[in-house]
Write a protein that holds these residues in place. Sequence first.
Motif, PDB file in Angstrom:
ATOM      1  N   ASP A 111     -20.442  57.912  77.320  1.00  0.00           N
ATOM      2  CA  ASP A 111     -21.892  56.764  77.190  1.00  0.00           C
ATOM      3  C   ASP A 111     -22.978  57.059  78.037  1.00  0.00           C
ATOM      4  O   ASP A 111     -24.055  56.437  77.579  1.00  0.00           O
ATOM      5  N   ALA A 112     -22.081  57.828  79.430  1.00  0.00           N
ATOM      6  CA  ALA A 112     -23.200  57.691  80.371  1.00  0.00           C
ATOM      7  C   ALA A 112     -24.014  59.014  80.027  1.00  0.00           C
ATOM      8  O   ALA A 112     -25.281  59.080  80.711  1.00  0.00           O
ATOM      9  N   ALA A 113     -23.591  59.651  79.239  1.00  0.00           N
ATOM     10  CA  ALA A 113     -24.995  60.688  78.476  1.00  0.00           C
ATOM     11  C   ALA A 113     -25.898  60.044  77.649  1.00  0.00           C
ATOM     12  O   ALA A 113     -26.732  60.918  77.319  1.00  0.00           O
ATOM     13  N   GLY A 114     -25.742  59.312  77.794  1.00  0.00           N
ATOM     14  CA  GLY A 114     -26.773  58.563  75.997  1.00  0.00           C
ATOM     15  C   GLY A 114     -26.229  58.545  75.010  1.00  0.00           C
ATOM     16  O   GLY A 114     -27.254  57.971  74.261  1.00  0.00           O
ATOM     17  N   PHE A 115     -24.879  58.880  74.550  1.00  0.00           N
ATOM     18  CA  PHE A 115     -24.960  59.149  73.383  1.00  0.00           C
ATOM     19  C   PHE A 115     -23.885  57.901  72.111  1.00  0.00           C
ATOM     20  O   PHE A 115     -22.948  57.621  73.557  1.00  0.00           O
ATOM     21  N   GLN A 116     -23.899  57.456  71.157  1.00  0.00           N
ATOM     22  CA  GLN A 116     -23.346  56.815  70.761  1.00  0.00           C
ATOM     23  C   GLN A 116     -21.966  57.529  70.060  1.00  0.00           C
ATOM     24  O   GLN A 116     -22.202  58.712  69.882  1.00  0.00           O
TER      25      GLN A 116
ATOM     26  N   ILE B 263     -14.080  51.035  74.689  1.00  0.00           N
ATOM     27  CA  ILE B 263     -15.118  50.620  74.579  1.00  0.00           C
ATOM     28  C   ILE B 263     -15.660  49.685  75.672  1.00  0.00           C
ATOM     29  O   ILE B 263     -16.938  50.008  76.180  1.00  0.00           O
ATOM     30  N   ALA B 264     -14.796  48.580  76.222  1.00  0.00           N
ATOM     31  CA  ALA B 264     -15.211  47.909  77.210  1.00  0.00           C
ATOM     32  C   ALA B 264     -15.062  47.981  78.498  1.00  0.00           C
ATOM     33  O   ALA B 264     -15.954  48.411  79.680  1.00  0.00           O
ATOM     34  N   SER B 265     -14.072  49.136  78.343  1.00  0.00           N
ATOM     35  CA  SER B 265     -13.880  49.970  80.228  1.00  0.00           C
ATOM     36  C   SER B 265     -15.470  50.899  79.821  1.00  0.00           C
ATOM     37  O   SER B 265     -16.524  50.882  80.996  1.00  0.00           O
ATOM     38  N   ALA B 266     -15.846  51.023  78.638  1.00  0.00           N
ATOM     39  CA  ALA B 266     -17.086  52.275  79.571  1.00  0.00           C
ATOM     40  C   ALA B 266     -18.563  51.417  79.392  1.00  0.00           C
ATOM     41  O   ALA B 266     -19.277  51.882  80.762  1.00  0.00           O
ATOM     42  N   LEU B 267     -18.175  50.297  78.839  1.00  0.00           N
ATOM     43  CA  LEU B 267     -19.322  49.465  78.977  1.00  0.00           C
ATOM     44  C   LEU B 267     -20.182  48.934  80.716  1.00  0.00           C
ATOM     45  O   LEU B 267     -20.502  48.614  80.782  1.00  0.00           O
ATOM     46  N   ASN B 268     -18.418  48.115  80.485  1.00  0.00           N
ATOM     47  CA  ASN B 268     -18.190  47.361  82.393  1.00  0.00           C
ATOM     48  C   ASN B 268     -19.472  46.001  82.052  1.00  0.00           C
ATOM     49  O   ASN B 268     -19.182  46.295  82.975  1.00  0.00           O
ATOM     50  N   GLY B 269     -18.834  45.171  80.998  1.00  0.00           N
ATOM     51  CA  GLY B 269     -19.411  44.066  81.412  1.00  0.00           C
ATOM     52  C   GLY B 269     -21.166  44.405  80.767  1.00  0.00           C
ATOM     53  O   GLY B 269     -21.501  43.744  80.368  1.00  0.00           O
ATOM     54  N   ARG B 270     -21.756  45.635  80.707  1.00  0.00           N
ATOM     55  CA  ARG B 270     -23.141  45.611  79.444  1.00  0.00           C
ATOM     56  C   ARG B 270     -23.204  45.940  78.677  1.00  0.00           C
ATOM     57  O   ARG B 270     -22.011  45.715  77.355  1.00  0.00           O
ATOM     58  N   PRO B 271     -24.485  45.542  78.293  1.00  0.00           N
ATOM     59  CA  PRO B 271     -24.227  45.222  76.412  1.00  0.00           C
ATOM     60  C   PRO B 271     -24.536  46.526  76.007  1.00  0.00           C
ATOM     61  O   PRO B 271     -24.909  47.467  76.393  1.00  0.00           O
ATOM     62  N   ASN B 272     -23.976  46.350  74.487  1.00  0.00           N
ATOM     63  CA  ASN B 272     -23.543  47.860  73.755  1.00  0.00           C
ATOM     64  C   ASN B 272     -25.343  48.371  73.101  1.00  0.00           C
ATOM     65  O   ASN B 272     -24.865  48.406  72.220  1.00  0.00           O
ATOM     66  N   LEU B 273     -25.886  48.426  74.330  1.00  0.00           N
ATOM     67  CA  LEU B 273     -27.406  48.777  73.886  1.00  0.00           C
ATOM     68  C   LEU B 273     -27.051  50.193  73.203  1.00  0.00           C
ATOM     69  O   LEU B 273     -27.663  51.188  72.011  1.00  0.00           O
ATOM     70  N   LEU B 274     -26.638  51.326  73.251  1.00  0.00           N
ATOM     71  CA  LEU B 274     -25.969  52.671  72.421  1.00  0.00           C
ATOM     72  C   LEU B 274     -24.915  52.503  70.948  1.00  0.00           C
ATOM     73  O   LEU B 274     -25.109  52.918  70.522  1.00  0.00           O
ATOM     74  N   ARG B 275     -24.899  50.743  71.030  1.00  0.00           N
ATOM     75  CA  ARG B 275     -23.808  50.387  69.544  1.00  0.00           C
ATOM     76  C   ARG B 275     -23.183  51.489  68.900  1.00  0.00           C
ATOM     77  O   ARG B 275     -22.642  51.913  68.195  1.00  0.00           O
ATOM     78  N   HIS B 276     -22.123  51.654  70.009  1.00  0.00           N
ATOM     79  CA  HIS B 276     -20.967  52.091  70.230  1.00  0.00           C
ATOM     80  C   HIS B 276     -20.217  51.212  68.665  1.00  0.00           C
ATOM     81  O   HIS B 276     -19.906  49.803  68.486  1.00  0.00           O
TER      82      HIS B 276
ATOM     83  N   ARG C 137     -12.481  39.983  70.124  1.00  0.00           N
ATOM     84  CA  ARG C 137     -12.399  41.292  70.736  1.00  0.00           C
ATOM     85  C   ARG C 137     -13.980  42.105  70.270  1.00  0.00           C
ATOM     86  O   ARG C 137     -14.621  41.744  71.665  1.00  0.00           O
ATOM     87  N   TYR C 138     -14.348  41.702  69.443  1.00  0.00           N
ATOM     88  CA  TYR C 138     -15.618  42.993  68.583  1.00  0.00           C
ATOM     89  C   TYR C 138     -16.474  41.962  69.379  1.00  0.00           C
ATOM     90  O   TYR C 138     -17.383  42.516  70.383  1.00  0.00           O
ATOM     91  N   GLY C 139     -16.651  40.829  69.458  1.00  0.00           N
ATOM     92  CA  GLY C 139     -18.122  39.676  69.382  1.00  0.00           C
ATOM     93  C   GLY C 139     -17.509  39.842  70.996  1.00  0.00           C
ATOM     94  O   GLY C 139     -19.083  39.986  72.116  1.00  0.00           O
ATOM     95  N   GLU C 140     -16.522  40.300  71.917  1.00  0.00           N
ATOM     96  CA  GLU C 140     -16.512  39.505  73.304  1.00  0.00           C
ATOM     97  C   GLU C 140     -17.711  40.870  73.739  1.00  0.00           C
ATOM     98  O   GLU C 140     -18.218  40.689  75.309  1.00  0.00           O
ATOM     99  N   ILE C 141     -16.948  42.062  73.291  1.00  0.00           N
ATOM    100  CA  ILE C 141     -17.492  42.994  73.755  1.00  0.00           C
ATOM    101  C   ILE C 141     -18.354  43.799  73.598  1.00  0.00           C
ATOM    102  O   ILE C 141     -19.601  44.636  74.088  1.00  0.00           O
ATOM    103  N   GLY C 142     -18.941  43.327  72.154  1.00  0.00           N
ATOM    104  CA  GLY C 142     -20.136  43.799  71.226  1.00  0.00           C
ATOM    105  C   GLY C 142     -20.093  44.979  70.732  1.00  0.00           C
ATOM    106  O   GLY C 142     -21.361  45.449  70.450  1.00  0.00           O
ATOM    107  N   ILE C 143     -19.275  45.097  70.053  1.00  0.00           N
ATOM    108  CA  ILE C 143     -19.026  46.386  69.654  1.00  0.00           C
ATOM    109  C   ILE C 143     -18.879  45.968  67.665  1.00  0.00           C
ATOM    110  O   ILE C 143     -18.948  45.568  67.260  1.00  0.00           O
TER     111      ILE C 143
END
Length: 209
Positions: A3-8, A26-39, A54-60
């Motif tokens: 995630d930090a490297a910018g990959f889906q 995925i939730a841990s990697a996002l740490n509250g951010r929107p899932n812009l990388l569409r994991h 949880r899918y919607g809560e996390i944005g998966i």
Amino acid sequence: EVDAAGFQVAIHALGDRALEQAQTAIASALNGRPNLLRHRIEHNGIIRPDLLPRYGEIGIVPVIFGAYPTCIRTTDESKFKYLIPAEYGTWEWPWRALVDANPNLLIAWQADFPLFGTINPIYHMWGMVTRKEVSTDGSICNPPDWLKAGALRIEEVLPIMTRNSAYALFFDKEIGSLEPGKFADLVILSDSPLRVESDSLKDITVFMT
């Protein structure tokens, strides 16, 4: 790190414990951010009820199977070494519950071909709406009530198979819907999926691509 490297990331997960691990990662990697990388999570085969929202809560982005192999439940055709116990049947491919728990979630489709017999999208569309399957002898395997309860409406299936699947692949600016500036990526069908009876969906043919 990914995630930090910018990959889906696309995580293959079938069982409920694997799904819980994937959601938490995925939730841990996002740490509250929107899932812009569409994991994404691929398959999402057995979803425990507490995992549904949880899918919607996390944005998966969940990528789900199309046609359920109904005949493994109603005949002796199973080629699989695993079958979830019947008492947990409502956890398996619970697409109705997944949609209802996440009304604004973009859910995508995949056929998992060649493990499941066909990549024909018309057949998968029919399967998601009816939960029926054509047996090897040509007869129709009808779903038990718990399996039929997971069926989706055709109005829900069409965007899952088109717009949402393009979104999951970062192709939504080029394909997935018919709009100015996008590719003319379309089919001409023998009938409208929105107008025929659900049982007749599988009989729709493609005239032209």
